[in-house]
Each structure stands twice: as C-alpha cells, then as structure tokens.
Design an enzyme around this catalytic site. Structure first.
Site, short mmCIF file in Angstrom:
data_model
loop_
_atom_site.label_atom_id
_atom_site.label_comp_id
_atom_site.label_asym_id
_atom_site.label_seq_id
_atom_site.Cartn_x
_atom_site.Cartn_y
_atom_site.Cartn_z
N ARG A 54 0.84 -1.21 0.00
CA ARG A 54 0.00 0.00 0.00
C ARG A 54 0.88 1.25 0.00
O ARG A 54 1.60 1.51 0.96
CB ARG A 54 -0.87 0.02 1.27
CG ARG A 54 -1.84 -1.14 1.35
CD ARG A 54 -2.34 -1.31 2.76
NE ARG A 54 -1.32 -1.85 3.65
CZ ARG A 54 -1.47 -2.00 4.97
NH1 ARG A 54 -2.58 -1.64 5.55
NH2 ARG A 54 -0.50 -2.53 5.70
N GLU A 136 19.81 -15.21 8.71
CA GLU A 136 19.97 -15.22 10.17
C GLU A 136 18.68 -14.82 10.89
O GLU A 136 18.34 -15.37 11.95
CB GLU A 136 21.11 -14.27 10.56
CG GLU A 136 21.46 -14.28 12.03
CD GLU A 136 21.97 -15.62 12.50
OE1 GLU A 136 23.07 -16.01 12.11
OE2 GLU A 136 21.25 -16.30 13.27
N GLY A 141 14.96 -14.29 15.96
CA GLY A 141 15.14 -12.83 15.94
C GLY A 141 16.59 -12.41 15.91
O GLY A 141 17.33 -12.71 14.98
N ILE A 143 19.07 -13.30 17.79
CA ILE A 143 20.09 -14.25 18.29
C ILE A 143 20.89 -14.84 17.14
O ILE A 143 20.30 -15.39 16.20
CB ILE A 143 19.42 -15.41 19.08
CG1 ILE A 143 18.56 -14.87 20.21
CG2 ILE A 143 20.47 -16.38 19.59
CD1 ILE A 143 17.76 -15.97 20.92
N GLY A 194 4.54 -5.96 17.65
CA GLY A 194 5.23 -6.38 16.41
C GLY A 194 5.89 -7.74 16.53
O GLY A 194 6.76 -8.07 15.72
N GLU A 197 3.24 -12.96 13.80
CA GLU A 197 3.21 -13.04 12.35
C GLU A 197 1.96 -12.32 11.84
O GLU A 197 1.01 -12.09 12.60
CB GLU A 197 3.17 -14.51 11.91
CG GLU A 197 4.42 -15.28 12.25
CD GLU A 197 5.67 -14.67 11.62
OE1 GLU A 197 5.75 -14.57 10.39
OE2 GLU A 197 6.58 -14.27 12.37
N LYS A 212 10.91 -22.93 12.02
CA LYS A 212 12.25 -22.65 12.56
C LYS A 212 12.96 -23.95 12.95
O LYS A 212 14.17 -24.10 12.73
CB LYS A 212 12.14 -21.72 13.76
CG LYS A 212 11.71 -20.31 13.38
CD LYS A 212 11.23 -19.52 14.58
CE LYS A 212 10.92 -18.07 14.22
NZ LYS A 212 10.19 -17.36 15.28
P1 NDP Z 1 4.71 -7.07 8.30
O1 NDP Z 1 3.39 -7.68 8.00
O2 NDP Z 1 4.81 -6.06 9.38
O3 NDP Z 1 5.29 -6.38 6.96
C1 NDP Z 1 5.15 -6.97 5.70
C2 NDP Z 1 5.55 -5.95 4.65
O4 NDP Z 1 5.46 -6.56 3.37
C3 NDP Z 1 4.63 -4.71 4.61
O5 NDP Z 1 5.40 -3.56 4.39
C4 NDP Z 1 3.74 -4.97 3.39
O6 NDP Z 1 3.33 -3.79 2.74
C5 NDP Z 1 4.68 -5.72 2.51
N1 NDP Z 1 3.99 -6.56 1.53
C6 NDP Z 1 3.04 -7.50 1.77
N2 NDP Z 1 2.66 -8.07 0.62
C7 NDP Z 1 3.39 -7.49 -0.36
C8 NDP Z 1 3.45 -7.64 -1.77
N3 NDP Z 1 2.68 -8.52 -2.39
N4 NDP Z 1 4.31 -6.87 -2.46
C9 NDP Z 1 5.09 -5.96 -1.82
N5 NDP Z 1 5.08 -5.77 -0.49
C10 NDP Z 1 4.23 -6.53 0.23
O7 NDP Z 1 5.71 -8.28 8.55
P2 NDP Z 1 7.01 -8.31 9.47
O8 NDP Z 1 7.88 -7.16 9.17
O9 NDP Z 1 6.63 -8.57 10.88
O10 NDP Z 1 7.70 -9.67 8.97
C11 NDP Z 1 8.37 -9.73 7.73
C12 NDP Z 1 9.12 -11.04 7.62
O11 NDP Z 1 10.05 -11.14 8.69
C13 NDP Z 1 8.24 -12.30 7.75
O12 NDP Z 1 8.81 -13.32 6.95
C14 NDP Z 1 8.36 -12.67 9.22
O13 NDP Z 1 8.14 -14.04 9.44
C15 NDP Z 1 9.82 -12.32 9.43
N6 NDP Z 1 10.18 -12.07 10.82
C16 NDP Z 1 9.44 -11.19 11.58
C17 NDP Z 1 9.80 -10.94 12.87
C18 NDP Z 1 9.02 -10.03 13.74
O14 NDP Z 1 9.32 -9.98 14.95
N7 NDP Z 1 8.04 -9.28 13.23
C19 NDP Z 1 10.99 -11.60 13.48
C20 NDP Z 1 11.69 -12.49 12.59
C21 NDP Z 1 11.29 -12.70 11.31
P3 NDP Z 1 2.40 -2.70 3.46
O15 NDP Z 1 3.32 -2.00 4.43
O16 NDP Z 1 1.98 -1.82 2.35
O17 NDP Z 1 1.31 -3.45 4.11
N1 HSE Z 2 6.32 -14.24 15.11
C1 HSE Z 2 7.65 -14.60 15.38
C2 HSE Z 2 7.80 -14.86 16.86
C3 HSE Z 2 8.59 -13.52 14.96
O1 HSE Z 2 6.90 -14.48 17.62
O2 HSE Z 2 8.79 -15.46 17.27
C4 HSE Z 2 10.05 -13.89 15.10
O3 HSE Z 2 10.40 -14.89 14.20
#
Ligand code: NDP
Ligand code: HSE
Length: 448
Positions: A54, A136, A141, A143, A194, A197, A212
C-alpha cells in the site's frame, strides 16, 4: 533478464521488499548508518527502492520516492546487487527471491515459512548463480544461531538443538504464569508490539516454531527437513488450569522446539514442537517475554546456549543487517558464503518413537479400586509411573469437572515412548471410572 552491473567503483544498491515491522527498521538503519556501513563493507551501500503493498500507508522516516508496489520490476532492475526480503509468506516472496538469485543478486531473507517449505529450490538457485542466500533473522530474531550452526560448528557433530524459538507464544505463556492474564488479551498485545506473524495462527498453533525447527534441524544434521516433517502442537489448548498445575509442580509451561539425532544404528532425526512442562530451576524457565533461547549440544564442543530477543522490528533488523554486511562484503571480494549442506540425508523419525516423560491429569470416579484400574492401563502399555497424586476426596467431593463424587488424579510417568503413552490415553478414555482425561503434557528438561 538483465545481469547485475558489477563495475567496482559504483555503490552497492539494495532493494528492500517489505516495509512493515522489520522492513521499516532495516530501511532506517541502512539510511542512518550509511557512512559506518561503507567503512565496514569497503563500498557504499544505497537503498535503491522499497516494495510495499500500500503506497498510501503512513511510514515515518521513509522517503516516499523510494516506494513502489511493483516488487518484481524492482528486483529485475540491473542496478540492484542485494535484495532484502521481509514481506513474509510463500508468494510472491518465492518468485521475487528466485528472480533476484537467478540474475545474480545476493538475497537476505527473514522468511522462515518459505525456507522451511521450499528452501531447497532457493539454495539451488543461489548455488547455480554463485551468489549468497543468508537468513539469520529467520530463526530466533536477533540471536546469532544460523551462523553458528552453518559456520562456527560445522566441523563438529551436533546431536541436539532445543529451545524456545517463538517470541509471541513465550510472551503469552510468560504472562499467563506471571500475571494470570488471559490468552487472547496477551496475543493482542504481542501483535501491537510487532512480535506476531501477519496471521498469528502461525505463532499460536506452532507453525512458526515448526518452520524454525525445520531450518535448525536441516543445518544441524546436514539433511533436508521441511516444516511438514515436524511434529507440531501449539499453545491454544494450554489453559489457566494447566498453568496452575505446572506451578503446583514447581514447573512452568513453555513452547519448545526439540531437534535430536536418534541413537538408532542408522541415526535419524526427531523434530517436534509442543508445549511442555519444565522445572522452574531449568535455564529455559527463566526465558521471559518475547525472548528466545536455544541450546545446542555437540560431540566436541559440548553444550552451548544462545539467548536474546526473539522477535520485534529492531532486534530482527539487527540480524538482517548482519547478513546484509556479510553478503555485501562477499560481493566486494567476488566471493560467496556457504550454500546448502544436505549430504547426510537423515530420515525423520516418527513422533511415536520419541521417548520422554508425561504429565497426565484425569478426572476419575472417587471409588475403591480406581487407582488400580488407572495404574493397570499404564502398565498394560509398558508406561512406568513416577508420581501419582490424588486431589479431591470423599463421595461428595467436587472434581474439576464439577461432578460430585469425582477426584482428580495427577500422574507423572518415567520415560515412555510417545506411541505407548498415546495408547495408554486411549485405554484410559475407555475406562468407566475415568470421567475425563483433562490434559496430557510432556515433561522436559531434567537432562539439561
Ligand atoms: P509485516 O506484516 O509487518 O510487513 C510486511 C511488509 O510486506 C509490509 O510492508 C507490506 O506492505 C509488505 N507486503 C506484503 N505483501 C506485499 C506484496 N505482495 N508486495 C510488496 N510488499 C508486500 O511483517 P514483518 O515485518 O513482521 O515480517 C516480515 C518477515 O520477517 C516475515 O517473513 C516474518 O516471518 C519475518 N520475521 C518477523 C519478525 C518479527 O518480529 N516481526 C521476526 C523475525 C522474522 P504494506 O506495508 O503496504 O502493508
Ligand atoms: N512471530 C515470530 C515470533 C517472529 O513471535 O517469534 C520472530 O520470528
């Protein structure tokens, strides 16, 4: 498809796919630390574009001119050297990563779901293009656990990897224990912080931890393990009564990921994710909030413990940035890091073969001989009892199900095969004296 422009004098250009919880932090670090990163890498690194879903979402600190909704066009641009994928999920992440790798860009991803479903395809694409695939941030996260398994311990023989690898569920269970707060209220807070998932079912049903565990087992045992190979149970059925029972046993409930090499003549790998009771004195019991901890056991090094923030934008961005610096340095030197190592091809052992201890809580008729019937059900399947405790006595006692004349039996077994325990539970359910099998939970941690 256009190959990467590798003229040595120009800056390395980064495409960031996703600008949510993790991506927004990565974008800020890339921008604010540009001068330090240049010193560490030996070449300037520039954020060239950010793909989002978006365009009109508020993104404080992010240059709107960098945003695009056409992620595929971004990864195909000839000036892109490095791609950071933090969108999550299977598609379009898989297509975007494969496109980037096929044109020789290096990829950093936090996407455990994709790696555990189709890591082999991604690794093959990276290998074919002679480029890097680093991940990583996909496990635990901030670690550092992937690099230790992939590099530091690669000369050793790892026999087990066990720990808490999901921050959201640890946060929920911790608050159930320490503050008596309910499940849904705490999940909402975890989402606001945050940790969760995009679909929090992945956290609470154990899918995230299973992905994982598959990644950890693949690295530790040099075998290809997928999420579907992992025995998985989430925390949705853990009740306040379970928490109270654990506390009565001076224990806590944690969602554990346990990956072990079996002792069979031809060793197999056993991988499971489930809630378990562990003694309060166990080091994992004090891992609170969204923290994670992973124990690794290997033949030569012995026992190692890794501990730290397991979820959240800033900690995860730290892991992403570590990978980004590494792949950028590799690119500057014309090198690539390690690829997939799956030569051992260990088979996955069925859950029925797992041996551990169990806590079984029963509501039974408070009548003469009930203890003998229950004990016989365990003995019939070769399950030996360590502790038997009765709560609620007398013909008018009210059991946990509210029915008069029932009592609660709490049983802890010695080590038993999972298949034997399951058969025992079936037998218990068929006994007229057993009103209800209230809960069955594994007991871990004595051997840590
Ligand atoms: P979010 O849902 O917060 O962010 C996802 C982002 O991807 C948003 O900016 C979204 O856009 C964008 N997006 C979604 N679909 C599309 C698409 N089709 N094309 C382009 N952009 C897209 O996720 P997180 O940041 O929490 O997580 C991201 C990744 O990191 C995941 O794989 C998660 O498993 C991993 N991860 C997350 C952790 C956490 O603590 N949150 C920790 C470790 C890993 P928009 O902003 O417009 O919605
Ligand atoms: N949703 C995941 C968690 C994010 O709570 O551990 C980190 O991978």
């Amino acid at each position: 498809m256009t190959a990467v422009d590798d003229r040595p004098e120009r800056p390395l250009r980064v495409a960031l796919l996703g600008c949510g919880t993790v991506g927004a932090e990565v974008a800020k670090l890339l921008t604010h630390s540009a001068d330090d990163l240049e010193q560490r890498i030996g070449r300037r690194v520039e954020l060239a574009g950010i793909a989002v879903r978006r365009l009109n979402r508020e993104r404080p600190g992010i240059d709107p001119a960098l945003l695009t909704t056409d992620a595929l066009e971004l990864v195909q641009r000839p000036d892109i050297d490095l791609v950071v994928e933090v969108i999550g999920g299977i598609e379009p992440a898989r297509t975007l990563i494969l496109t980037a790798l096929e044109r020789g860009a290096a990829v950093v991803t936090a996407n455990k779901a994709l790696l555990a479903e189709d890591g082999a395809t991604l690794f093959a694409a990276a290998e074919a293009a002679g480029t890097d695939l680093y991940f990583e941030a996909a496990v635990a996260g901030a670690i550092p656990i992937i690099r230790p398994l992939r590099e530091s311990l690669v000369g050793d023989e790892i026999t087990s990897v066990m720990g808490i690898v999901n921050g959201t569920t640890n946060f929920i269970l911790d608050r159930m224990h320490t503050e008596g707060v309910g499940f849904s209220e705490t999940l909402t807070l975890a989402q606001e912080l945050g940790y969760a998932e995009a679909d929090p079912t992945a956290d609470v049903e154990g899918f995230d931890a299973a992905a994982k565990a598959a990644i950890l087992a693949s690295l530790a045992f040099h075998s290809r393990v997928r999420a579907e190979d992992v025995h998985r149970e989430g925390i949705t059925e853990v009740t306040r009564a379970d928490v109270a029972t654990a506390e009565a046993m001076d224990s806590v409930i944690k969602l554990l990921a346990i990956c072990t090499l079996t002792d069979d003549p031809e060793p197999r790998v056993s991988i499971r994710v489930h809630p378990a009771m562990i003694p309060s004195s166990h080091p994992l019991a004090s891992v609170g909030g969204a923290y994670n901890a992973v124990f690794v056991e290997s033949r030569s090094a012995g026992r190692l413990m890794f501990y730290g923030p397991g979820a959240g934008g800033s900690p995860t961005a730290s892991a992403v940035m570590g990978d980004l610096v590494t792949v950028a340095r590799n690119r500057v030197r014309g090198a690539a890091g390690p690829g997939e190592s799956s030569y051992a091809q260990r088979q996955v052992a069925p859950i029925g073969d797992v041996v551990t201890r169990y806590h079984v809580s029963l509501s039974v008729a408070d009548v003469t001989g009930v203890l003998a019937s229950v004990a016989h059900a365990f003995a019939e399947h070769g399950v030996s009892l360590q502790i038997v405790r009765q709560e609620g006595v007398g013909p008018n006692a009210t059991g946990p199900t509210g029915d008069a004349g029932s009592a609660r039996l709490v049983i802890v077994t010695h080590d038993a095969r999972d298949a034997d325990l399951s058969a025992t539970v079936e037998t218990l359910r068929s006994l007229p004296e057993v009103h209800e099998v209230i809960s069955v939970m594994r007991v871990e941690g004595d051997r840590a």
